[in-house]
Design a protein around this motif. Structure first.
Motif, PDB file in Angstrom:
ATOM      1  N   CYS A 182       7.444  12.203  -1.215  1.00 42.00           N
ATOM      2  CA  CYS A 182       6.838  12.019   0.109  1.00 42.00           C
ATOM      3  C   CYS A 182       5.891  10.825   0.169  1.00 42.00           C
ATOM      4  O   CYS A 182       5.043  10.727   1.057  1.00 42.00           O
ATOM      5  N   ILE A 183       6.018   9.892  -0.802  1.00 40.96           N
ATOM      6  CA  ILE A 183       5.155   8.706  -0.832  1.00 40.96           C
ATOM      7  C   ILE A 183       5.993   7.458  -0.606  1.00 40.96           C
ATOM      8  O   ILE A 183       7.034   7.275  -1.235  1.00 40.96           O
ATOM      9  N   ASP A 184       5.551   6.626   0.315  1.00 39.45           N
ATOM     10  CA  ASP A 184       6.235   5.370   0.624  1.00 39.45           C
ATOM     11  C   ASP A 184       5.319   4.192   0.350  1.00 39.45           C
ATOM     12  O   ASP A 184       4.087   4.311   0.367  1.00 39.45           O
TER      13      ASP A 184
ATOM     14  N   ILE B 262       4.313   7.269  -7.188  1.00 37.70           N
ATOM     15  CA  ILE B 262       5.607   7.604  -6.576  1.00 37.70           C
ATOM     16  C   ILE B 262       6.464   8.473  -7.486  1.00 37.70           C
ATOM     17  O   ILE B 262       6.992   9.508  -7.075  1.00 37.70           O
ATOM     18  N   ALA B 263       6.615   8.077  -8.736  1.00 36.62           N
ATOM     19  CA  ALA B 263       7.501   8.813  -9.652  1.00 36.62           C
ATOM     20  C   ALA B 263       7.088  10.264  -9.878  1.00 36.62           C
ATOM     21  O   ALA B 263       7.947  11.153  -9.910  1.00 36.62           O
ATOM     22  N   PRO B 264       5.789  10.573 -10.038  1.00 38.63           N
ATOM     23  CA  PRO B 264       5.421  11.973 -10.304  1.00 38.63           C
ATOM     24  C   PRO B 264       5.588  12.901  -9.107  1.00 38.63           C
ATOM     25  O   PRO B 264       5.592  14.125  -9.297  1.00 38.63           O
ATOM     26  N   CYS B 265       5.712  12.360  -7.898  1.00 34.33           N
ATOM     27  CA  CYS B 265       5.768  13.206  -6.699  1.00 34.33           C
ATOM     28  C   CYS B 265       7.066  14.011  -6.688  1.00 34.33           C
ATOM     29  O   CYS B 265       8.159  13.435  -6.595  1.00 34.33           O
ATOM     30  N   PRO B 266       6.995  15.341  -6.752  1.00 35.42           N
ATOM     31  CA  PRO B 266       8.220  16.150  -6.845  1.00 35.42           C
ATOM     32  C   PRO B 266       8.991  16.264  -5.534  1.00 35.42           C
ATOM     33  O   PRO B 266      10.153  16.671  -5.538  1.00 35.42           O
TER      34      PRO B 266
ATOM     35  N   LYS C 275       0.846  -1.183   0.000  1.00 35.75           N
ATOM     36  CA  LYS C 275       0.000   0.000   0.000  1.00 35.75           C
ATOM     37  C   LYS C 275       0.888   1.243   0.000  1.00 35.75           C
ATOM     38  O   LYS C 275       1.959   1.261   0.610  1.00 35.75           O
ATOM     39  N   ALA C 276       0.443   2.271  -0.682  1.00 39.40           N
ATOM     40  CA  ALA C 276       1.161   3.547  -0.667  1.00 39.40           C
ATOM     41  C   ALA C 276       0.631   4.420   0.455  1.00 39.40           C
ATOM     42  O   ALA C 276      -0.571   4.403   0.755  1.00 39.40           O
ATOM     43  N   ILE C 277       1.506   5.155   1.091  1.00 45.65           N
ATOM     44  CA  ILE C 277       1.111   6.129   2.108  1.00 45.65           C
ATOM     45  C   ILE C 277       1.842   7.441   1.835  1.00 45.65           C
ATOM     46  O   ILE C 277       2.970   7.436   1.330  1.00 45.65           O
ATOM     47  N   ILE C 278       1.193   8.540   2.159  1.00 46.48           N
ATOM     48  CA  ILE C 278       1.789   9.860   1.973  1.00 46.48           C
ATOM     49  C   ILE C 278       2.260  10.396   3.326  1.00 46.48           C
ATOM     50  O   ILE C 278       1.506  10.365   4.300  1.00 46.48           O
ATOM     51  N   ARG C 279       3.491  10.861   3.366  1.00 49.05           N
ATOM     52  CA  ARG C 279       3.963  11.576   4.555  1.00 49.05           C
ATOM     53  C   ARG C 279       3.348  12.973   4.467  1.00 49.05           C
ATOM     54  O   ARG C 279       3.895  13.887   3.841  1.00 49.05           O
TER      55      ARG C 279
END
Length: 264
Positions: A136-138, A129-133, A84-88
């Motif tokens: 902050c996504i794990d 994940i890749a588009p996040c500049p 699962k992806a989570i955002i910090r």
């Protein structure tokens, strides 16, 4: 042509509908299903692992192939660990790029506001994940119980419907979007072909959704679905420890609400 469409639908029903593109078909599971029907190797679905590769080999009457390896450990069902992806969230700048990248609309938020991932809906496809500049996504392990076959079919049907709804909305917004497109161009002709097909449902246990019959899922419905799923899991956990008639009734009511919201 109808026989070919039926074969593609049958193949697609075996795929996990993560829409991750790890098979090499960035626009989803259906294009890979079409390519397999035309002769492509049937062992490239990394999230499906060996069970899916074996099922596809049996369906297509081909020799068994070793599934392409995942970087994640193998679960008890023979498939790679579900992620699962989570955002910090304290690091999120609200750029919305991850929202556009998510194929099943599992991310909510607005421009310049913090985003959140509805983990119950996340497939762990990694496309956000890749588009996040700001990186902050794990990805974290999904510690929920491994689903049985019946639950997996329900999940796959839901994900397929969410992805087709996502395609519809993205295509409408494509001409108005500013900035780069973070997903591959969708083969709309392929999905349109299935929406106009008159072929019947292949199996009574598999529901085949098509773009033409879908109703896009808005943010309010997405949040409501996530809340209901959370309540269901909470009650199921409590009932696994101690039986309670009132909680059992509440659980049944939540399941009914979930079916209604999903259009069951």
């Amino acid at each position: 042509m109808n026989l070919q469409i039926s074969l593609i639908q049958t193949i697609d029903a075996l795929l996990p509908q993560t829409q991750c593109g790890l098979c090499g078909h960035r626009d989803g599971c259906l294009p890979y299903a079409k390519s397999m029907a035309e002769g492509e190797a049937a062992n490239k679905c990394i999230p499906g692992g060996q069970p899916v590769a074996d099922a596809l080999a049996q369906l297509l009457q081909r020799p068994r192939l070793i599934a392409e390896a995942s970087v994640w450990p193998i679960q008890s069902d023979g498939r790679p660990q579900r992620m699962k992806a989570i955002i910090r969230e304290d690091e999120c700048i609200g750029c919305t790029k991850c929202i556009s990248a998510c194929p099943v609309d599992a991310i909510i938020g607005s421009g310049k506001l913090m985003h959140s991932i509805l983990t119950d809906l996340c497939t762990g496809c990694e496309l956000c994940i890749a588009p996040c500049p700001v990186d902050c996504i794990d990805l974290v392990e999904d510690h929920q119980a491994v689903p049985d076959d019946a639950l997996r079919i329900i999940e796959q049907n839901d994900l397929r419907q969410r992805y087709y709804a996502h395609i519809q909305r993205e295509e409408k917004q494509r001409s108005k979007r500013k900035g780069p497109v973070v997903r591959a161009d969708i083969d709309t002709a392929l999905f349109s072909q299935f929406s106009t097909s008159s072929s019947s449902i292949i199996s009574p246990t598999v529901v085949h959704s098509t773009p033409e019959t879908l109703t896009p899922v808005d943010a309010k419905s997405t949040i409501e679905l996530a809340k209901i799923r959370t309540q269901i899991k909470k009650l199921e956990k409590q009932l696994s420890v101690r039986e309670d008639a009132q909680k059992r009734m509440q659980l049944a009511e939540y399941h009914q609400q979930l079916m209604l919201l999903q259009g069951a």
